[in-house]
Design a protein around this motif. Structure first.
Motif, PDB file in Angstrom:
ATOM      1  N   THR A  75      21.391  12.403  66.837  1.00  0.00           N
ATOM      2  CA  THR A  75      20.781  11.485  67.792  1.00  0.00           C
ATOM      3  C   THR A  75      19.442  10.981  67.264  1.00  0.00           C
ATOM      4  O   THR A  75      19.102   9.805  67.414  1.00  0.00           O
ATOM      5  CB  THR A  75      20.581  12.179  69.152  1.00  0.00           C
ATOM      6  N   GLY A  76      18.687  11.866  66.628  1.00  0.00           N
ATOM      7  CA  GLY A  76      17.406  11.454  66.052  1.00  0.00           C
ATOM      8  C   GLY A  76      17.582  10.425  64.951  1.00  0.00           C
ATOM      9  O   GLY A  76      16.799   9.469  64.850  1.00  0.00           O
ATOM     10  N   ASP A  77      18.623  10.605  64.115  1.00  0.00           N
ATOM     11  CA  ASP A  77      18.908   9.622  63.067  1.00  0.00           C
ATOM     12  C   ASP A  77      19.189   8.255  63.685  1.00  0.00           C
ATOM     13  O   ASP A  77      18.687   7.231  63.223  1.00  0.00           O
ATOM     14  CB  ASP A  77      20.120  10.055  62.238  1.00  0.00           C
ATOM     15  N   TRP A  78      20.023   8.258  64.726  1.00  0.00           N
ATOM     16  CA  TRP A  78      20.365   6.988  65.376  1.00  0.00           C
ATOM     17  C   TRP A  78      19.135   6.352  66.016  1.00  0.00           C
ATOM     18  O   TRP A  78      18.936   5.137  65.916  1.00  0.00           O
ATOM     19  CB  TRP A  78      21.439   7.220  66.440  1.00  0.00           C
ATOM     20  N   LEU A  79      18.313   7.167  66.661  1.00  0.00           N
ATOM     21  CA  LEU A  79      17.151   6.625  67.353  1.00  0.00           C
ATOM     22  C   LEU A  79      16.197   5.947  66.376  1.00  0.00           C
ATOM     23  O   LEU A  79      15.643   4.881  66.663  1.00  0.00           O
ATOM     24  CB  LEU A  79      16.429   7.739  68.126  1.00  0.00           C
ATOM     25  N   ARG A  80      16.014   6.540  65.204  1.00  0.00           N
ATOM     26  CA  ARG A  80      15.154   5.917  64.197  1.00  0.00           C
ATOM     27  C   ARG A  80      15.764   4.606  63.704  1.00  0.00           C
ATOM     28  O   ARG A  80      15.060   3.594  63.537  1.00  0.00           O
ATOM     29  CB  ARG A  80      14.931   6.891  63.035  1.00  0.00           C
ATOM     30  N   ALA A  81      17.087   4.620  63.485  1.00  0.00           N
ATOM     31  CA  ALA A  81      17.751   3.406  62.999  1.00  0.00           C
ATOM     32  C   ALA A  81      17.741   2.308  64.043  1.00  0.00           C
ATOM     33  O   ALA A  81      17.485   1.132  63.735  1.00  0.00           O
ATOM     34  CB  ALA A  81      19.184   3.736  62.588  1.00  0.00           C
ATOM     35  N   VAL A  82      18.005   2.663  65.295  1.00  0.00           N
ATOM     36  CA  VAL A  82      18.074   1.637  66.336  1.00  0.00           C
ATOM     37  C   VAL A  82      16.690   1.070  66.644  1.00  0.00           C
ATOM     38  O   VAL A  82      16.557  -0.106  67.005  1.00  0.00           O
ATOM     39  CB  VAL A  82      18.753   2.199  67.606  1.00  0.00           C
ATOM     40  N   GLY A 101      29.354   4.449  74.243  1.00  0.00           N
ATOM     41  CA  GLY A 101      29.738   5.462  75.210  1.00  0.00           C
ATOM     42  C   GLY A 101      29.009   6.775  75.047  1.00  0.00           C
ATOM     43  O   GLY A 101      29.358   7.765  75.701  1.00  0.00           O
ATOM     44  N   THR A 102      27.998   6.818  74.183  1.00  0.00           N
ATOM     45  CA  THR A 102      27.265   8.061  73.940  1.00  0.00           C
ATOM     46  C   THR A 102      26.038   8.113  74.841  1.00  0.00           C
ATOM     47  O   THR A 102      24.987   7.542  74.528  1.00  0.00           O
ATOM     48  CB  THR A 102      26.874   8.184  72.455  1.00  0.00           C
ATOM     49  N   GLY A 103      26.183   8.818  75.950  1.00  0.00           N
ATOM     50  CA  GLY A 103      25.116   8.863  76.941  1.00  0.00           C
ATOM     51  C   GLY A 103      23.809   9.407  76.393  1.00  0.00           C
ATOM     52  O   GLY A 103      22.727   8.948  76.774  1.00  0.00           O
ATOM     53  N   LEU A 104      23.893  10.382  75.488  1.00  0.00           N
ATOM     54  CA  LEU A 104      22.685  10.974  74.931  1.00  0.00           C
ATOM     55  C   LEU A 104      21.877   9.940  74.150  1.00  0.00           C
ATOM     56  O   LEU A 104      20.644   9.995  74.131  1.00  0.00           O
ATOM     57  CB  LEU A 104      23.046  12.162  74.039  1.00  0.00           C
ATOM     58  N   TYR A 105      22.549   9.001  73.506  1.00  0.00           N
ATOM     59  CA  TYR A 105      21.839   7.941  72.792  1.00  0.00           C
ATOM     60  C   TYR A 105      21.015   7.106  73.770  1.00  0.00           C
ATOM     61  O   TYR A 105      19.837   6.812  73.527  1.00  0.00           O
ATOM     62  CB  TYR A 105      22.836   7.033  72.063  1.00  0.00           C
ATOM     63  N   PHE A 106      21.622   6.710  74.867  1.00  0.00           N
ATOM     64  CA  PHE A 106      20.911   5.896  75.851  1.00  0.00           C
ATOM     65  C   PHE A 106      19.761   6.679  76.482  1.00  0.00           C
ATOM     66  O   PHE A 106      18.686   6.127  76.736  1.00  0.00           O
ATOM     67  CB  PHE A 106      21.871   5.420  76.940  1.00  0.00           C
ATOM     68  N   LYS A 107      19.971   7.961  76.724  1.00  0.00           N
ATOM     69  CA  LYS A 107      18.917   8.788  77.318  1.00  0.00           C
ATOM     70  C   LYS A 107      17.726   8.892  76.370  1.00  0.00           C
ATOM     71  O   LYS A 107      16.566   8.761  76.785  1.00  0.00           O
ATOM     72  CB  LYS A 107      19.474  10.180  77.645  1.00  0.00           C
ATOM     73  N   ALA A 108      18.014   9.134  75.091  1.00  0.00           N
ATOM     74  CA  ALA A 108      16.938   9.219  74.103  1.00  0.00           C
ATOM     75  C   ALA A 108      16.205   7.896  73.973  1.00  0.00           C
ATOM     76  O   ALA A 108      14.973   7.860  73.836  1.00  0.00           O
ATOM     77  CB  ALA A 108      17.516   9.625  72.749  1.00  0.00           C
ATOM     78  N   LEU A 109      16.941   6.805  74.026  1.00  0.00           N
ATOM     79  CA  LEU A 109      16.344   5.480  73.879  1.00  0.00           C
ATOM     80  C   LEU A 109      15.414   5.138  75.026  1.00  0.00           C
ATOM     81  O   LEU A 109      14.323   4.586  74.815  1.00  0.00           O
ATOM     82  CB  LEU A 109      17.467   4.442  73.802  1.00  0.00           C
ATOM     83  N   THR A 110      15.818   5.465  76.246  1.00  0.00           N
ATOM     84  CA  THR A 110      15.066   5.031  77.427  1.00  0.00           C
ATOM     85  C   THR A 110      14.114   6.084  77.980  1.00  0.00           C
ATOM     86  O   THR A 110      13.238   5.761  78.783  1.00  0.00           O
ATOM     87  CB  THR A 110      16.029   4.616  78.548  1.00  0.00           C
ATOM     88  N   GLU A 111      14.270   7.346  77.538  1.00  0.00           N
ATOM     89  CA  GLU A 111      13.421   8.405  78.078  1.00  0.00           C
ATOM     90  C   GLU A 111      12.645   9.159  77.004  1.00  0.00           C
ATOM     91  O   GLU A 111      11.774   9.974  77.323  1.00  0.00           O
ATOM     92  CB  GLU A 111      14.271   9.404  78.879  1.00  0.00           C
ATOM     93  N   GLY A 112      12.966   8.921  75.736  1.00  0.00           N
ATOM     94  CA  GLY A 112      12.298   9.625  74.653  1.00  0.00           C
ATOM     95  C   GLY A 112      13.099  10.835  74.208  1.00  0.00           C
ATOM     96  O   GLY A 112      14.024  11.279  74.888  1.00  0.00           O
ATOM     97  N   LEU A 113      12.738  11.365  73.057  1.00  0.00           N
ATOM     98  CA  LEU A 113      13.459  12.487  72.457  1.00  0.00           C
ATOM     99  C   LEU A 113      12.465  13.555  72.037  1.00  0.00           C
ATOM    100  O   LEU A 113      11.407  13.250  71.479  1.00  0.00           O
ATOM    101  CB  LEU A 113      14.247  11.995  71.242  1.00  0.00           C
ATOM    102  N   ALA A 114      12.816  14.812  72.333  1.00  0.00           N
ATOM    103  CA  ALA A 114      11.944  15.916  71.933  1.00  0.00           C
ATOM    104  C   ALA A 114      11.743  15.910  70.421  1.00  0.00           C
ATOM    105  O   ALA A 114      12.677  15.678  69.663  1.00  0.00           O
ATOM    106  CB  ALA A 114      12.557  17.241  72.378  1.00  0.00           C
ATOM    107  N   ILE A 116      11.571  17.712  67.432  1.00  0.00           N
ATOM    108  CA  ILE A 116      11.900  18.978  66.782  1.00  0.00           C
ATOM    109  C   ILE A 116      11.623  18.845  65.290  1.00  0.00           C
ATOM    110  O   ILE A 116      12.004  17.845  64.674  1.00  0.00           O
ATOM    111  CB  ILE A 116      13.384  19.323  67.009  1.00  0.00           C
ATOM    112  N   PRO A 117      10.941  19.808  64.686  1.00  0.00           N
ATOM    113  CA  PRO A 117      10.651  19.721  63.245  1.00  0.00           C
ATOM    114  C   PRO A 117      11.939  19.629  62.428  1.00  0.00           C
ATOM    115  O   PRO A 117      12.999  20.086  62.853  1.00  0.00           O
ATOM    116  CB  PRO A 117       9.910  21.034  62.957  1.00  0.00           C
TER     117      PRO A 117
END
Length: 312
Positions: A75-82, A101-114, A116-117
């Protein structure tokens, strides 16, 4: 009046997301950006129902088939790319339309992502090798003493393995990282026009059955056959894409066409149900549309009327 920076279209598999996105993109000078975790893999076009060449010609598409199957894309890889793609598309004066259809992607995009090192590559490799040999229950058992919340709450092998990587690589369970302050959202919900496609189950099941038949035809089987030639670890996300196992069983003679089609249909229905549960629980404030009532063109026109009143 605040202008929407993007349109976000979520929905279960086979619900008609891509068709609606195409209609909107043509009318709004849009670029379609992938938000589906399986459609990123270059080897899996038919299996993941990726937009075909005709669709790609109609409007620009980004982040489809952009990652080799040997990659454990996160998800982090996708978030950086998107994030890069949204900036590029916006800079071109066009509207990003994110579809998937990947809900976690939309959640990370609109709410942020923790935050993690990065995990040591050797730790990641060891955990993935263990997961491949031990399976879901083996990884769950390994997590029980060090991250019981992940062990009890996660069902998917990929996410269980990720939790094991995090606790072994950082010394802290995944939930502790997730409770920390998250990175600022790339696209806060207030800056977007959002919708979830919510078709009635019988309508969706019919479309899922049709898609299963396509995957198990010569084109889909050839795709899976080429993937299997790479002899990739079974723990990789691409190898667990719905359709890969069923097509492999048909290719090896372990299942007849009818048996493989039935297994694929059941697996896809179960996946769609999990997606719908996520959308209800995690994206409950997103507007929902019954796509079975109208054509994608009619739905696009209906959405556009509301979009223009709110954002243009």
């Amino acid at each position: 009046m605040k202008k929407a920076r993007a349109i976000l279209i979520a929905g279960p598999t086979a619900s008609g997301k891509s068709a609606l996105a195409l209609e909107l993109a043509e009318r709004l000078n849009g670029v379609i950006v992938n938000a589906d975790s399986m459609q990123v893999y270059e080897e899996l076009s038919i299996v993941t129902a990726r937009p075909d060449e005709t669709d790609m010609v109609r409007v620009p598409h980004r982040l489809y088939g952009c990652v080799p199957a040997r990659t454990a894309y996160s998800t982090g890889d996708w978030l950086r790319a998107v994030t890069r793609e949204i900036k590029t598309v916006t800079g071109e004066g066009r509207l990003p339309i994110l579809v998937g259809g990947t809900g976690l992607y939309f959640k990370a995009l609109t709410e942020g992502l923790a935050q993690i090192p990065d995990i040591d590559p050797e730790v990641r490799a060891a955990c993935r090798d263990f997961a491949e040999k031990a399976g879901v229950e083996g990884v769950r058992a390994a997590l029980t003493g060090v991250d019981p919340e992940a062990a009890n709450g996660l069902q998917d092998l990929q996410r269980l393995t990720r939790a094991l990587e995090v606790v072994r690589g950082t010394g802290r369970p995944l939930v502790e990282w997730q409770k920390q302050a998250q990175a600022e959202a790339v696209l806060p919900q207030a800056d977007t026009a959002r919708l979830v496609l919510a078709p009635p189950r019988p309508w969706l099941h019919e479309r899922i059955g049709e898609r299963a038949g396509l995957i198990l035809r010569p084109g889909g089987l050839a795709e899976v056959e080429e993937l299997l030639k790479q002899d990739l670890p079974a723990s990789l996300p691409a190898m667990r894409a719905i359709g890969v196992k069923e097509a492999r069983d048909l290719l090896t003679g372990e299942a007849s066409f009818a048996e493989a089609a039935e297994r694929l249909t059941v697996a896809t229905r179960q996946y769609a149900k999990r997606q719908e549960t996520w959308f209800r629980n995690q994206m409950g404030n997103w507007p929902r549309i019954d796509v079975a009532k109208n054509s994608s063109e009619a739905l696009a026109l209906e959405f556009l009327g509301d979009f223009e009143r709110r954002y243009l």
